[in-house]
Design an enzyme around this catalytic site. Structure first.
Site, PDB file in Angstrom:
ATOM      1  N   ASP A 186       0.773  -1.247   0.000  1.00  0.00           N
ATOM      2  CA  ASP A 186       0.000   0.000   0.000  1.00  0.00           C
ATOM      3  C   ASP A 186       0.809   1.305   0.000  1.00  0.00           C
ATOM      4  O   ASP A 186       1.150   1.823  -1.046  1.00  0.00           O
ATOM      5  CB  ASP A 186      -0.983  -0.024   1.172  1.00  0.00           C
ATOM      6  CG  ASP A 186      -1.996  -1.144   1.027  1.00  0.00           C
ATOM      7  OD1 ASP A 186      -1.672  -2.165   0.402  1.00  0.00           O
ATOM      8  OD2 ASP A 186      -3.118  -1.022   1.529  1.00  0.00           O
ATOM      9  N   GLU A 423      -2.249  -6.046  13.483  1.00  0.00           N
ATOM     10  CA  GLU A 423      -1.914  -6.017  12.056  1.00  0.00           C
ATOM     11  C   GLU A 423      -0.427  -5.694  11.868  1.00  0.00           C
ATOM     12  O   GLU A 423       0.266  -6.329  11.112  1.00  0.00           O
ATOM     13  CB  GLU A 423      -2.799  -4.958  11.382  1.00  0.00           C
ATOM     14  CG  GLU A 423      -2.712  -4.928   9.873  1.00  0.00           C
ATOM     15  CD  GLU A 423      -3.592  -3.846   9.262  1.00  0.00           C
ATOM     16  OE1 GLU A 423      -4.162  -3.024  10.029  1.00  0.00           O
ATOM     17  OE2 GLU A 423      -3.694  -3.804   8.028  1.00  0.00           O
TER      18      GLU A 423
HETATM   19  C1  9WN Z   1      -6.273  -2.814   0.653  1.00  0.00           C
HETATM   20  C2  9WN Z   1      -6.051  -7.060   4.373  1.00  0.00           C
HETATM   21  C3  9WN Z   1      -5.220  -6.114   3.526  1.00  0.00           C
HETATM   22  C4  9WN Z   1      -3.811  -6.681   3.240  1.00  0.00           C
HETATM   23  C5  9WN Z   1      -2.901  -5.631   2.618  1.00  0.00           C
HETATM   24  C6  9WN Z   1      -2.892  -4.407   3.512  1.00  0.00           C
HETATM   25  C7  9WN Z   1      -4.317  -3.861   3.659  1.00  0.00           C
HETATM   26  C8  9WN Z   1      -6.118  -2.997   2.158  1.00  0.00           C
HETATM   27  C9  9WN Z   1      -6.461  -1.691   2.828  1.00  0.00           C
HETATM   28  O1  9WN Z   1      -5.140  -4.874   4.215  1.00  0.00           O
HETATM   29  O2  9WN Z   1      -4.765  -3.429   2.403  1.00  0.00           O
HETATM   30  O3  9WN Z   1      -6.156  -4.050   0.010  1.00  0.00           O
HETATM   31  O4  9WN Z   1      -7.659  -1.352   2.822  1.00  0.00           O
HETATM   32  O5  9WN Z   1      -5.584  -0.976   3.303  1.00  0.00           O
HETATM   33  O6  9WN Z   1      -2.033  -3.444   3.019  1.00  0.00           O
HETATM   34  O7  9WN Z   1      -1.598  -6.145   2.475  1.00  0.00           O
HETATM   35  O8  9WN Z   1      -3.925  -7.781   2.382  1.00  0.00           O
HETATM   36  O9  9WN Z   1      -5.344  -7.423   5.525  1.00  0.00           O
END
Ligand code: 9WN
Length: 454
Positions: A186, A423
Site C-alpha cells: 500500500d 496487524e
Molecule cells: C487494501 C487485508 C489487507 C492486506 C494488505 C494491507 C491492507 C487494504 C487496505 O489490508 O490493504 O487491500 O484497505 O488498506 O495493506 O496487504 O492484504 O489485511
C-alpha cells in the site's frame, strides 16, 4: 534457562496459541475468514493463504476450504482477485466496496456473486497448499484427502502462476509488474515517486472507511495517497481491466521485487505440488522455465550499494533505490541459486535493518529506520509486519540458515506474546498498531508455535 522461567515461557506461548486459534475462529465466516473483524470484513487473497497455513494446525479441512473458496473466484485470465467480497456484509462497511470496483465490466471477471476486486496480491497460495500438505502428512490422524484436493486445485493454481508469469511479465523479465500499490505494500515509500507523477483527473467523490476504524490517521495512508489509489482504480475500470491496455497505458507500472521473490518461492512450491499429484512433463518443464527466468530477474535487480534487490519503475525507466523489507526478495525466494540471497542475509543484521540499536525486537521494519521516508507508526512506511517475518524465516530455513531463522522466529514470537495479534507494530516500542485480531498474524503465530520443541 531455569525450570521456572521455562514454565513461564510455556504458559505465555500456550496463551498465544489459544489466542491465535480464538482469532481465527472469531473471524471465521464459514468456509472463509475475514482478514480482520471490522477493518477488513471480506476475504483478501494473500491473507487467505496465510490464514490457511494457520488453519492447517487447527482444522486441515477448513484450511483447504479457505483456498478453494478464494480460487473459485479466479478470473478467466488466471488472475486471483485481491478481494472476494462477502455478500452478507453491508456495502459500505469497507471502501472501496464491490460497486466501486465494478469488476464485471471485464469479460474476464467470474460469474457473480461473489463480487471481486480487479487487482491481485502476492502468490502465497502454493506455499500455503504445500504447507498444508506438510502439516497433515506429519499427522497420522488426518482423514482429509489433501492430495486429492490439491490435485483438484492444481489447474487453478497453475493458471494463476501462468497469469503472473505472462500477463504480468509480457517482456519475460522474470519480474512481476504491479499496477496499483494495493498489489504490494500500500503506502510503502517504494511507490512515492511513481504516485507523485500521476495526474488525477475527474475523480468521483468517495468516503474512506479505514480511518473510521483506525482512528489515529497517522497509522494509515494519507488523503493524497488515497486519491491516487482511487484514481488508479478509475483508470483500470475505464479500460475494463483489459490486460493489454493496462500493460501499455496504465501510469503506475512497477516491477515489484518482493512480489517477484514470493513468486519464485511459490513456483518452487508449485513444482513440488506438480510432482506430488503427477502433473504432466509439459507443466513441470514450464514451471522449471519460470523458475530459471525468475532467478535471472532477481539477479538483474541486485544493487551492490544497498546489498539488496530493488524495484524497477517501468514508466520512469529506473530502479527505486530504497532500503525496505522488499530488498530481501532473494531471501524470501529461498533459492540458493540466487546469489543475491547470501549478500542480502549479510545485510539483515546491519544497522539499516535488524541490527538497528533502537528496535524493540529484532524483526523486520517495513522501511529501514535510517531511510528519510521512515515513519514509525505509518502502515508500510516503518512498522513491522509478522507475515513479512514469516516469509523471511521460511526463506532463511530454505537457504539452510536455520540458526538465523530460529532467532528470527523467537523474536517474532516475543513481539506477538507482548504486543498481541495486531496487524502491524511500532518497531521501537513494539506497540500494536492498525487492526487488532488480524487473522494472518494469528495464522503465522500458529505456524511458528508448531515449531516449538516438544
Ligand atoms: C487494501 C487485508 C489487507 C492486506 C494488505 C494491507 C491492507 C487494504 C487496505 O489490508 O490493504 O487491500 O484497505 O488498506 O495493506 O496487504 O492484504 O489485511
Amino acid at each position: 534457562m531455569s525450570a521456572e522461567r521455562e514454565s513461564d515461557r510455556d504458559r505465555t506461548l500456550e496463551a498465544l496459541r489459544l489466542g491465535s486459534v480464538e482469532v481465527l475462529r472469531k473471524n471465521d465466516a464459514g468456509g472463509w475468514t475475514k482478514a480482520s473483524p471490522r477493518l477488513y470484513p471480506h476475504q483478501w487473497s494473500w491473507d487467505a493463504a496465510f490464514i490457511a497455513i494457520g488453519w492447517a494446525h487447527v482444522d486441515p479441512d477448513r484450511a483447504l476450504l479457505e483456498l478453494e473458496r478464494l480460487l473459485a473466484a479466479q478470473w478467466r485470465t488466471g488472475k486471483v482477485p485481491h478481494i472476494v467480497f462477502d455478500e452478507a456484509t453491508p456495502v459500505g462497511s469497507y471502501f472501496p466496496d464491490w460497486t466501486r470496483w465494478n469488476s464485471t465490466l471485464s469479460p474476464d471477471a467470474p460469474v457473480t456473486p461473489p463480487h471481486t476486486s480487479g487487482l491481485c496480491q502476492p502468490p502465497i497460495h502454493a506455499l500455503a497448499l504445500w504447507r498444508i500438505f506438510e502439516v497433515t502428512s506429519a499427522n497420522e490422524a488426518t482423514t482429509v484427502d489433501v492430495r486429492g484436493r490439491l490435485a483438484r486445485l492444481y489447474p487453478r493454481l497453475l493458471a494463476w502462476h501462468k497469469y503472473l508469469c505472462t500477463e504480468r511479465d509480457p517482456d519475460c523479465s522474470g519480474l512481476v509488474t504491479i499496477y496499483h500499490p494495493w498489489e504490494g505494500a500500500d503506502n510503502s515509500p517504494r511507490w512515492d515517486a511513481a504516485l507523485a507523477a500521476i495526474e488525477i483527473g475527474d475523480l468521483p467523490p468517495y468516503r474512506r472507511r479505514d480511518i473510521e476504524h483506525v482512528q489515529d490517521p497517522s497509522q494509515r495512508p494519507t488523503a493524497r495517497d488515497y486519491d491516487r489509489y482511487m484514481w488508479l482504480v478509475e483508470l483500470l475500470k475505464r479500460c475494463r481491466y483489459d490486460e493489454s491496455s493496462i500493460s501499455k497505458d496504465h501510469p503506475f507500472a512497477i516491477k515489484d521485487i518482493f512480489f517477484s521473490g514470493v513468486l519464485l518461492a511459490a513456483n518452487h512450491a508449485l513444482a513440488s505440488i506438480a510432482e506430488l499429484i503427477g502433473a504432466s512433463d509439459e507443466d513441470r518443464a514450464m514451471i522449471d522455465a519460470w523458475i530459471a527466468l525468475e532467478r535471472r530477474g532477481l539477479m538483474a535487480q541486485w544493487d551492490p550499494t544497498c546489498n539488496l534487490c530493488l524495484d524497477y519503475d517501468l514508466r520512469a525507466g529506473r530502479s527505486i533505490p530504497l532500503r525496505t523489507f522488499a530488498g530481501f526478495a532473494a531471501v524470501v525466494a529461498g533459492d540458493a541459486e540466487v546469489a543475491a540471497a547470501e549478500s542480502a542475509i549479510n545485510e539483515l543484521d546491519s544497522p539499516w535493518f535488524l541490527g538497528h540499536p533502537a528496535l524493540r525486537w529484532a524483526v523486520m521494519p517495513s522501511t529501514s529506520p535510517s531511510e528519510p521516508a521512515f515513519e514509525s507508526r505509518n502502515y508500510w512506511r516503518g512498522p513491522t509486519w509478522p507475515i513479512i517475518d514469516w516469509l523471511l524465516w521460511r526463506g532463511l530455513n530454505n537457504l539452510g540458515r536455520t540458526e538465523r531463522a530460529e532467532r528470527l522466529r523467537l523474536q517474532a514470537l516475543s513481539q506477538l506474546a507482548e504486543g498481541g495479534l495486531a496487524e502491524y507494530f511500532e518497531p521501537f516500542t513494539g506497540e500494536a498498531l492498525g487492526s487488532s485480531e488480524q487473522s494472518w498474524t494469528a495464522a503465522v503465530a500458529l505456524d511458528w508455535l508448531s515449531r516449538e520443541p516438544r
